[in-house]
Design a protein around this motif. Sequence first.
Motif, PDB file in Angstrom:
ATOM      1  N   LEU A 117       0.829  -1.331  -0.005  1.00 38.26           N
ATOM      2  CA  LEU A 117       0.112   0.024  -0.160  1.00 38.26           C
ATOM      3  C   LEU A 117       0.789   1.216   0.004  1.00 38.26           C
ATOM      4  O   LEU A 117       0.499   2.323  -0.865  1.00 38.26           O
ATOM      5  CB  LEU A 117      -1.153   0.043   1.234  1.00 38.26           C
ATOM      6  CG  LEU A 117      -1.709   1.111   1.296  1.00 38.26           C
ATOM      7  CD1 LEU A 117      -2.891   1.238  -0.017  1.00 38.26           C
ATOM      8  CD2 LEU A 117      -2.710   0.931   2.467  1.00 38.26           C
ATOM      9  N   ASP A 118       1.761   1.405   0.828  1.00 37.14           N
ATOM     10  CA  ASP A 118       2.780   2.435   0.791  1.00 37.14           C
ATOM     11  C   ASP A 118       3.379   2.445  -0.633  1.00 37.14           C
ATOM     12  O   ASP A 118       3.809   3.786  -1.153  1.00 37.14           O
ATOM     13  CB  ASP A 118       4.148   2.087   1.989  1.00 37.14           C
ATOM     14  CG  ASP A 118       3.563   2.367   3.462  1.00 37.14           C
ATOM     15  OD1 ASP A 118       2.399   2.773   3.435  1.00 37.14           O
ATOM     16  OD2 ASP A 118       4.247   1.906   4.338  1.00 37.14           O
ATOM     17  N   THR A 119       3.629   1.318  -1.129  1.00 39.05           N
ATOM     18  CA  THR A 119       4.356   1.085  -2.547  1.00 39.05           C
ATOM     19  C   THR A 119       3.247   1.752  -3.672  1.00 39.05           C
ATOM     20  O   THR A 119       3.922   2.433  -4.516  1.00 39.05           O
ATOM     21  CB  THR A 119       4.623  -0.262  -3.052  1.00 39.05           C
ATOM     22  OG1 THR A 119       5.571  -0.611  -1.806  1.00 39.05           O
ATOM     23  CG2 THR A 119       5.441  -0.200  -4.414  1.00 39.05           C
ATOM     24  N   ALA A 120       2.166   1.573  -3.392  1.00 36.41           N
ATOM     25  CA  ALA A 120       0.932   2.347  -4.255  1.00 36.41           C
ATOM     26  C   ALA A 120       0.962   3.706  -4.288  1.00 36.41           C
ATOM     27  O   ALA A 120       0.837   4.500  -5.271  1.00 36.41           O
ATOM     28  CB  ALA A 120      -0.393   1.858  -3.847  1.00 36.41           C
ATOM     29  N   LEU A 121       1.505   4.659  -3.239  1.00 35.73           N
ATOM     30  CA  LEU A 121       1.547   5.861  -2.932  1.00 35.73           C
ATOM     31  C   LEU A 121       2.728   6.478  -3.919  1.00 35.73           C
ATOM     32  O   LEU A 121       2.576   7.396  -4.420  1.00 35.73           O
ATOM     33  CB  LEU A 121       1.731   6.487  -1.844  1.00 35.73           C
ATOM     34  CG  LEU A 121       0.374   6.245  -0.813  1.00 35.73           C
ATOM     35  CD1 LEU A 121       1.001   6.471   0.660  1.00 35.73           C
ATOM     36  CD2 LEU A 121      -0.538   7.098  -1.120  1.00 35.73           C
ATOM     37  N   ILE A 122       3.662   5.294  -3.782  1.00 40.73           N
ATOM     38  CA  ILE A 122       4.919   5.760  -4.700  1.00 40.73           C
ATOM     39  C   ILE A 122       4.488   5.838  -6.145  1.00 40.73           C
ATOM     40  O   ILE A 122       4.915   6.459  -7.223  1.00 40.73           O
ATOM     41  CB  ILE A 122       6.153   4.963  -4.354  1.00 40.73           C
ATOM     42  CG1 ILE A 122       6.597   5.238  -3.141  1.00 40.73           C
ATOM     43  CG2 ILE A 122       7.370   5.080  -5.365  1.00 40.73           C
ATOM     44  CD1 ILE A 122       7.605   4.313  -2.260  1.00 40.73           C
ATOM     45  N   HIS A 123       3.958   4.575  -6.660  1.00 39.96           N
ATOM     46  CA  HIS A 123       3.251   4.242  -7.828  1.00 39.96           C
ATOM     47  C   HIS A 123       2.437   5.424  -8.496  1.00 39.96           C
ATOM     48  O   HIS A 123       2.542   5.789  -9.515  1.00 39.96           O
ATOM     49  CB  HIS A 123       2.624   2.893  -8.062  1.00 39.96           C
ATOM     50  CG  HIS A 123       2.071   2.680  -9.181  1.00 39.96           C
ATOM     51  ND1 HIS A 123       1.214   2.939  -9.994  1.00 39.96           N
ATOM     52  CD2 HIS A 123       2.658   1.632 -10.031  1.00 39.96           C
ATOM     53  CE1 HIS A 123       1.081   2.243 -11.187  1.00 39.96           C
ATOM     54  NE2 HIS A 123       2.059   1.653 -11.142  1.00 39.96           N
ATOM     55  N   ALA A 124       1.664   5.778  -7.564  1.00 42.05           N
ATOM     56  CA  ALA A 124       0.556   7.121  -7.838  1.00 42.05           C
ATOM     57  C   ALA A 124       1.590   8.354  -8.266  1.00 42.05           C
ATOM     58  O   ALA A 124       1.258   8.938  -9.115  1.00 42.05           O
ATOM     59  CB  ALA A 124      -0.273   7.413  -6.664  1.00 42.05           C
ATOM     60  N   ARG A 125       2.510   8.656  -7.121  1.00 39.04           N
ATOM     61  CA  ARG A 125       3.501   9.676  -7.655  1.00 39.04           C
ATOM     62  C   ARG A 125       3.916   9.651  -9.042  1.00 39.04           C
ATOM     63  O   ARG A 125       4.311  10.746  -9.835  1.00 39.04           O
ATOM     64  CB  ARG A 125       4.490   9.832  -6.662  1.00 39.04           C
ATOM     65  CG  ARG A 125       3.905  10.473  -5.418  1.00 39.04           C
ATOM     66  CD  ARG A 125       4.905  10.467  -4.190  1.00 39.04           C
ATOM     67  NE  ARG A 125       5.837  11.432  -4.407  1.00 39.04           N
ATOM     68  CZ  ARG A 125       7.075  11.515  -3.601  1.00 39.04           C
ATOM     69  NH1 ARG A 125       7.205  10.860  -2.788  1.00 39.04           N
ATOM     70  NH2 ARG A 125       8.168  12.461  -4.265  1.00 39.04           N
ATOM     71  N   TYR A 126       4.639   8.445  -9.327  1.00 39.53           N
ATOM     72  CA  TYR A 126       5.288   8.063 -10.465  1.00 39.53           C
ATOM     73  C   TYR A 126       4.339   8.480 -11.701  1.00 39.53           C
ATOM     74  O   TYR A 126       4.894   8.903 -12.389  1.00 39.53           O
ATOM     75  CB  TYR A 126       5.773   6.702 -10.537  1.00 39.53           C
ATOM     76  CG  TYR A 126       6.675   6.220 -11.698  1.00 39.53           C
ATOM     77  CD1 TYR A 126       8.064   6.474 -11.920  1.00 39.53           C
ATOM     78  CD2 TYR A 126       5.905   5.617 -12.686  1.00 39.53           C
ATOM     79  CE1 TYR A 126       8.624   6.113 -12.995  1.00 39.53           C
ATOM     80  CE2 TYR A 126       6.825   5.326 -14.055  1.00 39.53           C
ATOM     81  CZ  TYR A 126       7.797   5.336 -14.038  1.00 39.53           C
ATOM     82  OH  TYR A 126       8.548   5.120 -15.369  1.00 39.53           O
ATOM     83  N   TRP A 127       3.342   7.980 -11.631  1.00 42.50           N
ATOM     84  CA  TRP A 127       2.184   8.076 -12.778  1.00 42.50           C
ATOM     85  C   TRP A 127       1.795   9.765 -12.740  1.00 42.50           C
ATOM     86  O   TRP A 127       0.968   9.757 -13.860  1.00 42.50           O
ATOM     87  CB  TRP A 127       1.091   7.020 -12.808  1.00 42.50           C
ATOM     88  CG  TRP A 127       1.800   5.748 -13.281  1.00 42.50           C
ATOM     89  CD1 TRP A 127       2.155   4.763 -12.731  1.00 42.50           C
ATOM     90  CD2 TRP A 127       1.729   5.122 -14.659  1.00 42.50           C
ATOM     91  NE1 TRP A 127       2.705   3.690 -13.407  1.00 42.50           N
ATOM     92  CE2 TRP A 127       2.577   4.096 -14.721  1.00 42.50           C
ATOM     93  CE3 TRP A 127       1.343   5.910 -15.714  1.00 42.50           C
ATOM     94  CZ2 TRP A 127       2.731   3.591 -15.944  1.00 42.50           C
ATOM     95  CZ3 TRP A 127       1.757   5.483 -17.022  1.00 42.50           C
ATOM     96  CH2 TRP A 127       2.407   3.873 -17.092  1.00 42.50           C
ATOM     97  N   ARG A 128       1.947  10.233 -11.698  1.00 44.68           N
ATOM     98  CA  ARG A 128       1.665  11.805 -11.820  1.00 44.68           C
ATOM     99  C   ARG A 128       2.858  12.645 -12.442  1.00 44.68           C
ATOM    100  O   ARG A 128       2.573  13.660 -12.520  1.00 44.68           O
ATOM    101  CB  ARG A 128       1.234  12.125 -10.453  1.00 44.68           C
ATOM    102  CG  ARG A 128      -0.302  11.922 -10.073  1.00 44.68           C
ATOM    103  CD  ARG A 128      -0.939  12.537  -9.374  1.00 44.68           C
ATOM    104  NE  ARG A 128      -2.113  12.313  -9.164  1.00 44.68           N
ATOM    105  CZ  ARG A 128      -2.865  11.796  -7.994  1.00 44.68           C
ATOM    106  NH1 ARG A 128      -2.131  11.864  -6.909  1.00 44.68           N
ATOM    107  NH2 ARG A 128      -4.083  11.475  -7.875  1.00 44.68           N
ATOM    108  N   GLY A 129       3.929  11.823 -12.883  1.00 42.83           N
ATOM    109  CA  GLY A 129       5.067  12.766 -13.460  1.00 42.83           C
ATOM    110  C   GLY A 129       6.296  12.823 -12.517  1.00 42.83           C
ATOM    111  O   GLY A 129       7.413  13.219 -12.908  1.00 42.83           O
ATOM    112  N   ASP A 130       6.270  12.409 -11.229  1.00 44.07           N
ATOM    113  CA  ASP A 130       7.243  12.404 -10.511  1.00 44.07           C
ATOM    114  C   ASP A 130       8.211  11.191 -10.549  1.00 44.07           C
ATOM    115  O   ASP A 130       7.997  10.313 -10.046  1.00 44.07           O
ATOM    116  CB  ASP A 130       6.721  12.505  -8.875  1.00 44.07           C
ATOM    117  CG  ASP A 130       7.813  12.847  -7.908  1.00 44.07           C
ATOM    118  OD1 ASP A 130       9.079  12.803  -8.347  1.00 44.07           O
ATOM    119  OD2 ASP A 130       7.715  13.003  -6.671  1.00 44.07           O
TER     120      ASP A 130
END
Length: 140
Positions: free
Chosen positions: A61-74
């Motif tokens: 779940l913590d990794t999903a937050l990183i995934h979300a940031r990645y797919w938002r361009g970060d």
Amino acid sequence: MPHTVLRFERAEAPELPDFQVEVDGELVEFRWPSRTADWWEMWKRSPQAEHFSSTDWDFLLDTALIHARYWRGDTSQAAELRLRVAKHGATMEDRARLRMAFAEADEADGGKGSSGADAARARYAKLRVIKPGTDDEAEG
């Protein structure tokens, strides 16, 4: 080296949570990118998920937050994302390192292939033990 054996308790996958984040001093509802929602569903259906405990899902779940940031361009967290999904067996290489294997071959022949017990019995059924000093030893 001694080790501790733990009782495994499979955990059900949680849903991606609803929560708020601070943006310009105000709390706004966090929206998961659709790509992250699809990624989460993929993990929930994965064969690896059968072996996830509550702590594994929490880490993912913590990794999903990183995934979300990645797919938002970060993309600054790309390396961390790669390391985290590797711990769950994301790629063929990761699964090999973690000693994970899919059971397709055993399922295809009902478990009666070269590693199946029935096949071994058939292959070795005519073998017998020869005791030294018996007539069987001379027959060789």
